[in-house]
Design an enzyme around this catalytic site. Structure first.
Site, PDB file in Angstrom:
ATOM      1  N   THR A  99       0.676  -1.416  -0.050  1.00 64.73           N
ATOM      2  CA  THR A  99      -0.015  -0.074   0.113  1.00 64.73           C
ATOM      3  C   THR A  99       0.704   1.063   0.108  1.00 64.73           C
ATOM      4  O   THR A  99       1.935   1.234   0.569  1.00 64.73           O
ATOM      5  CB  THR A  99      -0.919   0.023   1.413  1.00 64.73           C
ATOM      6  OG1 THR A  99      -1.544   1.132   1.338  1.00 64.73           O
ATOM      7  CG2 THR A  99      -0.116  -0.279   2.347  1.00 64.73           C
ATOM      8  N   TYR A 112      -1.514  -0.250  11.104  1.00 60.80           N
ATOM      9  CA  TYR A 112      -1.822  -0.846   9.863  1.00 60.80           C
ATOM     10  C   TYR A 112      -0.503  -0.598   8.973  1.00 60.80           C
ATOM     11  O   TYR A 112      -0.061  -1.472   8.402  1.00 60.80           O
ATOM     12  CB  TYR A 112      -3.156  -0.583   9.194  1.00 60.80           C
ATOM     13  CG  TYR A 112      -3.064  -0.621   7.619  1.00 60.80           C
ATOM     14  CD1 TYR A 112      -3.123  -2.292   7.127  1.00 60.80           C
ATOM     15  CD2 TYR A 112      -3.276   0.371   6.794  1.00 60.80           C
ATOM     16  CE1 TYR A 112      -3.101  -2.504   5.973  1.00 60.80           C
ATOM     17  CE2 TYR A 112      -3.219   0.042   5.415  1.00 60.80           C
ATOM     18  CZ  TYR A 112      -3.155  -1.454   5.140  1.00 60.80           C
ATOM     19  OH  TYR A 112      -3.103  -1.637   3.473  1.00 60.80           O
ATOM     20  N   LYS A 162       2.428  -3.294   7.480  1.00 63.98           N
ATOM     21  CA  LYS A 162       2.425  -3.637   5.929  1.00 63.98           C
ATOM     22  C   LYS A 162       3.956  -3.204   5.810  1.00 63.98           C
ATOM     23  O   LYS A 162       4.604  -3.789   4.837  1.00 63.98           O
ATOM     24  CB  LYS A 162       1.528  -2.795   4.954  1.00 63.98           C
ATOM     25  CG  LYS A 162       0.019  -3.314   5.363  1.00 63.98           C
ATOM     26  CD  LYS A 162      -0.040  -4.628   4.606  1.00 63.98           C
ATOM     27  CE  LYS A 162       0.435  -4.534   3.152  1.00 63.98           C
ATOM     28  NZ  LYS A 162       0.063  -6.021   2.782  1.00 63.98           N
ATOM     29  N   GLU A 171       0.300   3.533   1.861  1.00 63.43           N
ATOM     30  CA  GLU A 171       0.463   4.228   3.427  1.00 63.43           C
ATOM     31  C   GLU A 171       1.839   3.930   3.762  1.00 63.43           C
ATOM     32  O   GLU A 171       2.167   4.471   4.885  1.00 63.43           O
ATOM     33  CB  GLU A 171      -0.757   3.671   4.140  1.00 63.43           C
ATOM     34  CG  GLU A 171      -2.044   3.903   3.503  1.00 63.43           C
ATOM     35  CD  GLU A 171      -3.370   3.691   4.518  1.00 63.43           C
ATOM     36  OE1 GLU A 171      -2.808   3.725   5.661  1.00 63.43           O
ATOM     37  OE2 GLU A 171      -4.472   3.275   3.981  1.00 63.43           O
TER      38      GLU A 171
END
Length: 343
Positions: free
Chosen positions: A124, A148, A152, A126
């Site tokens: 991702t 989160y 990741k 992010e």
């Protein structure tokens, strides 16, 4: 590619990818490994579930014995399985670390032992953290801000370490926010569409100023397939969608599509650690693999809203209870011989 193991293949993005890859002439077998948590449903696979080349395995990626058993009979892995909702990570950070980090390590370890030909780890934007200006390239440092994104980022580093240390032919893709049909209603687009179609209000954090890049799920799956087929092992590929919108701008589009007005919108205090802006540079995948998103955002958003309008039987149970399993009436029950690893 021959035989492809797809983890998280009953989830939103994973199911779209499974449907896509089954259209390829050189794919003889696809195995979906999915734990069927609240966000994964066999119904997402639709008719693909009945394809004789598809095997469904109900299990968890942290199960080392199961991972080893599956990986040894496949030539490629596409790894979607992950805990993926920011708000949930605030309260279940340990679950995110276990699934996203340990699960990735478990798969990479099996890939190393069995000489997998290609491993694509799906991540991702992010992980780059917030950017007030400019766009992150694949060489930029990782600065995740929430559990989160941190899980990741850690899983990306674990995955890449297996290429650098053991030579596992692994690539990482990082996408921006995906949208499209079948997405769980905890995500902003289906959540807002469902509420607006019911005549209920929607809420924007702070002033709705947070910027996100939007990518149609089918464009992301096309990018992942390009990386699977032609990506250079050890490389990272950003797959942004090219449409940047503030939360307020996105809400305006959804109000128009759903026939509502701004009276349906209320503003609430910002959530904790809500990054102001994400942005990625996708030059690398465009130059090296000729990737171009093909879905117009406006058209794609209308079609997505239409799917939720036309399929209330799919999303209504989840919007009432996001932890409830989908009803099993939408697809034929799995044939016993194809669910042979059910746990």
């Amino acid at each position: 590619m021959d035989k492809v193991l797809v983890t998280g293949g009953a989830g939103f993005i994973g199911a779209h990818f499974v449907k896509r890859i089954l259209q390829a002439d050189d794919v003889a077998q696809v195995t979906v490994l999915d734990a069927l948590t609240y966000a994964g449903h066999i119904e997402n696979l639709g008719k693909a579930f009945l394809d004789p080349r598809l095997t469904f395995v109900h299990g968890n990626i942290v199960d080392a014995d199961l991972a080893d058993q599956l990986v040894q009979s496949h030539t490629a892995i596409v790894h979607f399985a992950a805990e993926s909702h920011v708000d949930r990570s605030f309260f279940k950070a340990g679950t995110f670390a276990t699934t996203n980090v340990l699960g990735t390590q478990t798969l990479a370890d099996a890939a190393m032992r069995h000489g997998i030909q290609k491993f694509v780890h799906v991540s991702t934007d992010e992980v780059y953290g917030p950017l007030l200006e400019g766009a992150a390239t694949e060489d930029d440092p990782l600065r995740p801000t929430v559990p989160y994104a941190a899980s990741k980022a850690a899983s990306d580093l674990v995955a890449l370490s297996y290429h650098r240390t053991y030579g596992v032919p692994l690539c990482v893709t990082r996408s921006s926010n995906n949208y499209g049909p079948y997405q769980h209603p905890e995500k902003i687009i289906p959540l807002f569409v469902i509420r607006l179609l019911r005549g209920r209000p929607v809420t924007l954090h702070d002033r709705g100023q947070h910027v996100r890049n939007w990518l149609h799920v089918e464009d992301n799956c096309a990018a992942i397939e390009l990386v699977l087929r032609g990506g250079t092992p050890g490389e990272i590929y950003n797959t942004g969608g090219g449409t940047d919108l503030t939360g307020r701008d996105l809400t305006g589009e959804l109000l128009r599509i759903c026939g509502a007005d701004w009276d349906a919108v209320t503003y609430v205090p910002d959530r904790r650690c809500n990054d102001l802006r994400y942005a990625m540079d996708r030059t690398k995948i465009a130059d090296q693999l000729a990737y171009r998103p093909t879905h117009d955002f406006g058209t794609g958003l209308v079609k997505t809203a239409d799917w939720y309008r036309n399929n209330p039987d799919r999303w209504a149970p989840l919007s009432r209870n996001p932890q409830a399993p989908m009803p099993a009436v939408h697809i034929a029950a799995p044939r016993q011989e194809r669910d042979h690893h059910a746990v």
